[in-house]
Design an enzyme around this catalytic site. Structure first.
Site, PDB file in Angstrom:
ATOM      1  N   ARG A   1       0.392   3.791  -3.269  1.00 53.70           N
ATOM      2  CA  ARG A   1      -0.308   5.000  -3.234  1.00 53.70           C
ATOM      3  C   ARG A   1       0.777   6.133  -2.922  1.00 53.70           C
ATOM      4  NH1 ARG A   1      -6.023   3.522  -0.200  1.00 53.70           N
ATOM      5  NH2 ARG A   1      -5.564   1.462  -0.521  1.00 53.70           N
TER       6      ARG A   1
ATOM      7  N   ASP B   1      -4.211 -10.320  -8.055  1.00 53.28           N
ATOM      8  CA  ASP B   1      -4.432  -9.313  -9.343  1.00 53.28           C
ATOM      9  C   ASP B   1      -3.357  -8.671 -10.009  1.00 53.28           C
ATOM     10  OD1 ASP B   1      -4.429  -8.089  -6.857  1.00 53.28           O
ATOM     11  OD2 ASP B   1      -6.447  -7.168  -7.083  1.00 53.28           O
TER      12      ASP B   1
ATOM     13  N   GLU C   1       0.837  -1.159   0.150  1.00 46.06           N
ATOM     14  CA  GLU C   1      -0.061   0.100   0.038  1.00 46.06           C
ATOM     15  C   GLU C   1       0.851   1.081  -0.131  1.00 46.06           C
ATOM     16  OE1 GLU C   1      -3.078  -0.083  -0.589  1.00 46.06           O
ATOM     17  OE2 GLU C   1      -3.984  -2.065   0.323  1.00 46.06           O
TER      18      GLU C   1
ATOM     19  N   GLU D   1     -12.164  -0.743 -10.342  1.00 44.59           N
ATOM     20  CA  GLU D   1     -11.946  -1.697 -11.361  1.00 44.59           C
ATOM     21  C   GLU D   1     -12.628  -1.626 -12.724  1.00 44.59           C
ATOM     22  OE1 GLU D   1     -11.784  -2.302  -8.275  1.00 44.59           O
ATOM     23  OE2 GLU D   1      -9.744  -2.189  -7.596  1.00 44.59           O
TER      24      GLU D   1
HETATM   25  C1  DMJ Z   1      -6.464  -0.060  -5.026  1.00 42.74           C
HETATM   26  O1  DMJ Z   1      -5.491   0.207  -3.983  1.00 42.74           O
HETATM   27  C2  DMJ Z   1      -5.416  -0.658  -6.190  1.00 42.74           C
HETATM   28  O2  DMJ Z   1      -6.120  -0.522  -7.481  1.00 42.74           O
HETATM   29  C3  DMJ Z   1      -5.217  -2.132  -5.820  1.00 42.74           C
HETATM   30  O3  DMJ Z   1      -4.512  -2.734  -6.968  1.00 42.74           O
HETATM   31  C4  DMJ Z   1      -6.408  -2.942  -5.566  1.00 42.74           C
HETATM   32  N1  DMJ Z   1      -7.262  -2.345  -4.679  1.00 42.74           N
HETATM   33  C5  DMJ Z   1      -7.509  -0.935  -4.830  1.00 42.74           C
HETATM   34  C6  DMJ Z   1      -9.142  -0.308  -5.312  1.00 42.74           C
HETATM   35  O4  DMJ Z   1     -10.063  -1.203  -5.322  1.00 42.74           O
END
Ligand code: DMJ
Length: 622
Positions: free
Chosen positions: A265, A391, A261, A525
């Site tokens: 971010r 993912d 995270e 998404e």
């Molecule tokens: C985001 O922080 C990013 O896209 C991450 O890869 C997955 N989830 C959240 C948003 O849903």
């Protein structure tokens, strides 16, 4: 006086017997061994090692043949097998002369933009850019001599903001774009008013949320919003955000933070802000933060642990459990750019080491399970998912290839091989004709698709563009089918927003069957896939679908003081979760804005988006 030599007594007169002397020496050598053993073999003894060893000798030891030397060897291989040594030696250079845009846009940017408002915007932006020439805070390892921001800007194909900030000619589309901008301003103003400096806004209770994902770091919404505010031309808001980063973003904070995270971010947000604006402040903060993430890699395998204490020395792997594929596999883009800006190869080495290990270990049916032990380097269980836990690992494979200007063939090969295994094992067609990605639990299919997995429409779309010729249409079709299914998960709910997970069993078709899966937390998404599919096909349905989402967000998620997630998408008497996620500002609203903009706003020829939608430039010549 005659000294009588007594048996067993030393000549030195210490009065020790030979056996005692032997025991003493044995004890002493044991002590010395223990001290040096601690110095070299205890985990994360980097600080001590620094005292004794040169910088190149303090990399973590990896298991088996995956030593750091092997990594360097790997990095030295010719271009088609990996990165060139020149890149490692000198950092990877952005945009060499061979990839120059046909015309230099910089001189003509203001003239082409036209219109007073646009000129004002350009003026205020160029003020920002000239500020970037000033050297700000300390350098933190970033070597400004080797990275020229001006040169980088000159070599982009298109101006980052497009010819006219991406303003679409069609009035209805422009109106829709303006609406999204208003949503961003509303979300930001409320965050600023009620939660300034905290991580997220709680829009119902009108206060800030800190949470535990970022350790002691604060201001996630500020850092996540910088680039969105900038591309939307919300310059007062952008300048407030920049000022906060300058005066209040404290990177010396304690507390356990998620490596993933913080990387996507904070590091991603700061890197994008730098590349868009040229403000040295953002580069220095990104590199300073990047350095603090390095101890996470001090594990026997070099696979980082998921949590890191940014503020203090830690035992590295000592308390590590399993590492998550989507977490350690979602560092590549940012880390390569940290090397680019700092000229320090260590960041690229760390992520290349992860890739090397992944290439080496056996994959069940060619699939990548979600959990790996950072100590043994083995999979911990066989759960495979394109949604949560897996993912963005797949996303970063194809984006690593694209970001390398299509030279990172290892990443390309890994991506297409993984996608083939996914198609063979996970892609399913429902009785109603919907294509979806199931999850795999040790060979047994779980006919469930998470909202998170809906990014895969966009991913397969951008990957299709460079697939083998005969495969291109196949992948574009698959991308369109998955995006269609995700849209169905929205249209089949009462609120026209999609649930956290939807199923295709027991008669369900793209609907949540469990109460616990019915929530929507402002995730991006589905909209992300609309945006990519629009750019790839220009099929107007994607803009229409995006507009449906805007209307639903306005109707069900907008509250008096911001936007909130909802607990059940299947009822219109909504219950709000009181949280305005920072990814709503960085991703959901940015992707919507891009969907209603011309394609030259953050052109895909020049930029890839990290998984938090922070644009990073393509590196010329990989
Ligand atoms: C985001 O922080 C990013 O896209 C991450 O890869 C997955 N989830 C959240 C948003 O849903």
């Amino acid at each position: 006086m005659v000294f009588r030599k007594l048996p067993g007594v030393s000549a030195s007169g210490m009065g020790l017997r030979l056996s005692q002397k032997f025991m003493f020496l044995l004890f002493l050598s044991g002590l010395v061994t223990l001290c040096f053993g601690a110095l070299f073999f205890l985990p994360d003894s980097v600080r001590l090692k620094r005292i004794f060893l040169s910088k190149t000798e303090i990399q973590p030891v990896t298991v088996g043949s995956g030593s750091e030397n092997d990594v360097r060897e790997h990095l030295k291989r010719p271009k088609d097998q990996g990165m060139t040594s020149a890149k490692v030696e000198a950092g990877i250079k952005l945009k060499s002369q061979s990839r120059k845009p046909p015309v230099s846009y910089e001189a003509t940017e203001v003239r082409l933009a036209g219109g007073k408002a646009q000129e004002d915007l350009n003026l205020s932006r160029s003020k920002t850019e000239s500020a970037s020439e000033k050297v700000t805070s300390s350098n933190h390892g970033a070597n400004s001599d080797t990275f020229s921001y001006k040169k980088f800007r000159r070599c982009l194909f298109k101006p980052p903001l497009g010819r006219d900030s991406g303003r679409p000619a069609d009035p209805q589309t422009n109106e829709r774009r303006e609406k999204v901008k208003e949503m961003m301003k509303f979300a930001w103003d409320n965050y600023k008013r009620y939660a300034w400096g905290k991580n997220e806004l709680r829009p119902l209770t009108r206060n800030g949320h800190i949470g535990n994902m970022f350790g002691g770091l604060r201001g996630a919404s500020v850092v996540d919003s910088l680039d969105t505010l900038y591309i939307m031309g919300l310059m007062d808001e952008y300048n407030d955000a920049k000022e906060w980063v300058k005066t209040s973003l404290d990177l010396n904070s304690n507390g356990e933070a998620s490596l993933f995270e913080v990387n996507i971010r904070y590091v991603g947000g700061l890197l994008s802000a730098y590349y868009l604006t040229g403000e040295e402040l953002f580069k220095n903060k990104a590199v300073e933060l990047g350095e603090k993430l390095l101890p996470a890699f001090n594990t026997p395998t070099g696979i980082p642990r998921g949590v890191i204490n940014l503020g203090s020395w830690s035992w590295g792997w000592a308390s590590a459990g399993s590492s998550i594929l989507a977490e350690f596999g979602t560092l590549h883009l940012e880390f390569v750019h940290l090397t680019e800006l700092s000229s320090n190869p260590v960041y690229t080495e760390k992520v290349m080491n992860i890739r090397k290990l992944l290439n080496k270990i056996e994959k069940p049916h060619g699939l990548y399970p979600n959990f790996l032990s950072p100590v043994s380097g083995n999979w911990v269980q066989h759960h495979v998912s394109i949604g949560g836990l897996g993912d963005s690992f797949y996303e970063y494979l194809i984006k690593s290839y694209l970001m390398s200007d299509k030279t990172d063939d290892d990443a390309k090969k890994m991506y297409y091989t993984a996608l083939e295994a996914i198609e063979a094992n996970l892609v399913q067609k429902s009785p109603g004709g919907l294509t979806y990605m199931a999850e795999w639990r040790g060979g047994i299919l779980d006919h469930k698709m998470g909202h998170l997995a809906c990014f895969s429409g966009g991913m397969i779309g951008i990957g299709a563009d460079d697939g083998a010729a005969e495969k291109r249409q196949h992948y574009l079709d698959l991308a369109a089918e998955i995006t269609h299914t995700c849209h169905e998960s929205y249209t089949r709910s009462a609120t026209k927003l999609g649930p956290e997970a939807f199923r295709f069993d027991s008669g369900a078709e793209a609907t949540a069957t469990r109460l616990s899966d019915r929530y929507y937390i402002l995730r991006p998404e589905v909209i992300e896939s609309y945006m990519y599919m629009w750019r790839l096909t220009h099929d107007p349905k994607y803009r229409e679908w995006g507009w449906e989402a805007v209307e639903a967000l306005e109707q069900h998620c907008r509250v008096e003081s911001g936007f909130s997630g909802i607990r059940d998408v299947y009822t219109t008497s909504v219950s709000h979760d009181n949280m305005q996620q920072s990814f709503f500002l960085s991703e959901t609203l940015k992707y919507l804005y891009l969907l209603f903009s011309d394609d030259d706003l953050l052109s895909l020829e020049d930029w890839v988006f990290n998984t938090e939608a922070h644009p990073l430039p393509i590196i010329q010549g990989g």
